[in-house]
Design an enzyme around this catalytic site. Sequence first.
Site, PDB file in Angstrom:
ATOM      1  N   CYS A 195      56.567  26.056  -6.939  1.00  0.00           N
ATOM      2  CA  CYS A 195      57.735  25.622  -7.725  1.00  0.00           C
ATOM      3  C   CYS A 195      57.900  26.423  -9.012  1.00  0.00           C
ATOM      4  CB  CYS A 195      57.627  24.134  -8.052  1.00  0.00           C
ATOM      5  SG  CYS A 195      57.417  23.103  -6.597  1.00  0.00           S
ATOM      6  N   ASN A 254      63.155  17.233  -5.649  1.00  0.00           N
ATOM      7  CA  ASN A 254      62.409  18.431  -6.014  1.00  0.00           C
ATOM      8  C   ASN A 254      62.891  19.598  -5.145  1.00  0.00           C
ATOM      9  OD1 ASN A 254      60.495  20.443  -6.373  1.00  0.00           O
ATOM     10  ND2 ASN A 254      58.739  19.067  -6.275  1.00  0.00           N
ATOM     11  N   HIS A 263      60.874  22.099 -14.610  1.00  0.00           N
ATOM     12  CA  HIS A 263      60.894  21.940 -13.150  1.00  0.00           C
ATOM     13  C   HIS A 263      61.031  20.444 -12.837  1.00  0.00           C
ATOM     14  CE1 HIS A 263      59.912  21.749  -9.032  1.00  0.00           C
ATOM     15  NE2 HIS A 263      58.677  21.327  -9.205  1.00  0.00           N
TER      16      HIS A 263
HETATM   17  O1  UT7 Z   1      56.552  20.248  -7.658  1.00  0.00           O
HETATM   18  C1  UT7 Z   1      55.233  20.297  -7.216  1.00  0.00           C
HETATM   19  C2  UT7 Z   1      55.040  19.412  -6.015  1.00  0.00           C
HETATM   20  N1  UT7 Z   1      55.204  18.015  -6.353  1.00  0.00           N
HETATM   21  C3  UT7 Z   1      54.154  17.220  -6.533  1.00  0.00           C
HETATM   22  O2  UT7 Z   1      53.024  17.642  -6.430  1.00  0.00           O
HETATM   23  C4  UT7 Z   1      54.436  15.747  -6.803  1.00  0.00           C
HETATM   24  C5  UT7 Z   1      53.616  15.207  -7.939  1.00  0.00           C
HETATM   25  N2  UT7 Z   1      53.236  13.819  -7.713  1.00  0.00           N
HETATM   26  C6  UT7 Z   1      54.135  12.798  -7.686  1.00  0.00           C
HETATM   27  O3  UT7 Z   1      55.312  13.014  -7.921  1.00  0.00           O
HETATM   28  C7  UT7 Z   1      53.610  11.402  -7.409  1.00  0.00           C
HETATM   29  O4  UT7 Z   1      52.193  11.420  -7.335  1.00  0.00           O
HETATM   30  C8  UT7 Z   1      54.198  10.775  -6.109  1.00  0.00           C
HETATM   31  C9  UT7 Z   1      55.651  10.415  -6.301  1.00  0.00           C
HETATM   32  C10 UT7 Z   1      54.035  11.754  -4.941  1.00  0.00           C
HETATM   33  C11 UT7 Z   1      53.443   9.471  -5.769  1.00  0.00           C
HETATM   34  O5  UT7 Z   1      53.480   8.585  -6.874  1.00  0.00           O
HETATM   35  P1  UT7 Z   1      52.137   7.838  -7.341  1.00  0.00           P
HETATM   36  O6  UT7 Z   1      52.484   6.926  -8.423  1.00  0.00           O
HETATM   37  O7  UT7 Z   1      51.117   8.915  -7.627  1.00  0.00           O
HETATM   38  O8  UT7 Z   1      51.759   6.982  -6.055  1.00  0.00           O
HETATM   39  P2  UT7 Z   1      50.457   7.043  -5.133  1.00  0.00           P
HETATM   40  O9  UT7 Z   1      50.442   8.291  -4.315  1.00  0.00           O
HETATM   41  O10 UT7 Z   1      49.247   6.716  -5.948  1.00  0.00           O
HETATM   42  O11 UT7 Z   1      50.753   5.832  -4.158  1.00  0.00           O
HETATM   43  C12 UT7 Z   1      50.818   4.478  -4.638  1.00  0.00           C
HETATM   44  C13 UT7 Z   1      51.096   3.570  -3.454  1.00  0.00           C
HETATM   45  C14 UT7 Z   1      50.174   3.804  -2.267  1.00  0.00           C
HETATM   46  O12 UT7 Z   1      49.877   2.553  -1.672  1.00  0.00           O
HETATM   47  P3  UT7 Z   1      48.491   1.807  -1.942  1.00  0.00           P
HETATM   48  O13 UT7 Z   1      47.422   2.784  -1.534  1.00  0.00           O
HETATM   49  O14 UT7 Z   1      48.481   1.546  -3.428  1.00  0.00           O
HETATM   50  O15 UT7 Z   1      48.602   0.594  -1.112  1.00  0.00           O
HETATM   51  C15 UT7 Z   1      51.035   4.609  -1.324  1.00  0.00           C
HETATM   52  O16 UT7 Z   1      50.643   4.451   0.028  1.00  0.00           O
HETATM   53  O17 UT7 Z   1      52.433   3.767  -2.968  1.00  0.00           O
HETATM   54  C16 UT7 Z   1      52.396   4.015  -1.558  1.00  0.00           C
HETATM   55  N3  UT7 Z   1      53.495   4.925  -1.231  1.00  0.00           N
HETATM   56  C17 UT7 Z   1      54.744   4.502  -0.949  1.00  0.00           C
HETATM   57  N4  UT7 Z   1      55.282   3.272  -0.905  1.00  0.00           N
HETATM   58  C18 UT7 Z   1      56.597   3.181  -0.613  1.00  0.00           C
HETATM   59  C19 UT7 Z   1      53.457   6.285  -1.162  1.00  0.00           C
HETATM   60  N5  UT7 Z   1      54.680   6.750  -0.839  1.00  0.00           N
HETATM   61  C20 UT7 Z   1      55.497   5.666  -0.704  1.00  0.00           C
HETATM   62  C21 UT7 Z   1      56.858   5.524  -0.396  1.00  0.00           C
HETATM   63  N6  UT7 Z   1      57.362   4.270  -0.373  1.00  0.00           N
HETATM   64  N7  UT7 Z   1      57.666   6.574  -0.161  1.00  0.00           N
END
Ligand code: UT7
Length: 343
Positions: A130, A300, A270
């Site tokens: 990115c 993104n 970004h």
């Molecule tokens: O530009 C470079 C590339 N981009 C990135 O690398 C993205 C950077 N990271 C992020 O934007 C965030 O980490 C995300 C948006 C991807 C995820 O947000 P988060 O607050 O870090 O959530 P998480 O991955 O810790 O997941 C929290 C919970 C999990 O459930 P449990 O384990 O707490 O029960 C996930 O399974 O949310 C769940 N989850 C979802 N729930 C509903 C993950 N994706 C979804 C979804 N809908 N789409």
Amino acid sequence: MTTNDSAGGAGRVQVHKGGGIGVLGLGAYIPDKVVSNFDLEKLVDTTDEWIVQRTGIRERRVVEEGETVVSIAKKAAELALADAGISGGDVGLVIVATATPDYFTPAAASLVQHAIGARACAAFDLNAGCSGSLYALIMARAYIESGACDYALVIGAEILTRAVDWDDRKTCILFGDAAGAAVVGRVGQGRGFLSSMLRSDGEGASMITIPAYHINEEDLGRRGGVKKPTVWLEGRKVMKFASRAMSASVEGVAAAAGLGVGDVRLVVPHQANLRIIENASKRLGLAEDRVFVNIHKYGNTSAASILVSLHEAEAAGMVKDGDHVALVAFGAGLTYGAALMRM
Ligand code: UT7
């Protein structure tokens, strides 16, 4: 001229003393087709509420079947050329920043070069995730300074929606398609790029991957044994890295140009996650109106993101003659960096 990077290592924050090389024209191509969070609720186990709260994204754009990275890059490029008031024949370098090329080879840049009528010029693709278009802008600046050409065309073009696994709710909600383009060339003294820093922290390389021909056992394990060439990321870890890297980069390029963050009129980051942008803004002490955001509309768009954003910020009158603007990015690699410009 360079200054020491507070992070140490061999990289430096580069001071482009007196400026003189900058952006002469901008263009963007945004596909018409809108896919909302509500549409995604029908595909995977997710909700609009979760996506908005965790990412700030409300909808994203998706290309039509016949569209390609080259075709969308060409559209953005033609608008940037028109904005700069030059023709394809004036261009001496074409760089396409992309992590989702139509072909590994030939480079999309060679096809775009031909499509816009540029001849006998250099053309190559650049993959810095990115951060790709930020890298490309700074490479183009240096190439022009070397005297190799007068005008460079920098394009960030991505079709991420062909690289996501539409069964994986963790990634498919994040990305969208778009292309942004900039013509880089000579501008007045004291204008254009004043400082820049480009970095990669390869220790975090496994945090964002799209495999090609080879995939090691460790990465395969992380991906649950699935070899598909789709985006995989460790979002939590990337988030932590990103807000720190973005704020340090903006501070670094502002200081190198002899300015404080308070002198920067607009930061164009970004667009990966609204929470990352807000965290970085908080660290920098920047109010909302000093940070450009369009992630709610496009998600993104990887290497296209900062060029599309800069184009929209300028079109919206948020960037005025003489303003200092900072571009800042992070992405797969893990790459990151920033550039400070005076418009
Ligand atoms: O530009 C470079 C590339 N981009 C990135 O690398 C993205 C950077 N990271 C992020 O934007 C965030 O980490 C995300 C948006 C991807 C995820 O947000 P988060 O607050 O870090 O959530 P998480 O991955 O810790 O997941 C929290 C919970 C999990 O459930 P449990 O384990 O707490 O029960 C996930 O399974 O949310 C769940 N989850 C979802 N729930 C509903 C993950 N994706 C979804 C979804 N809908 N789409």
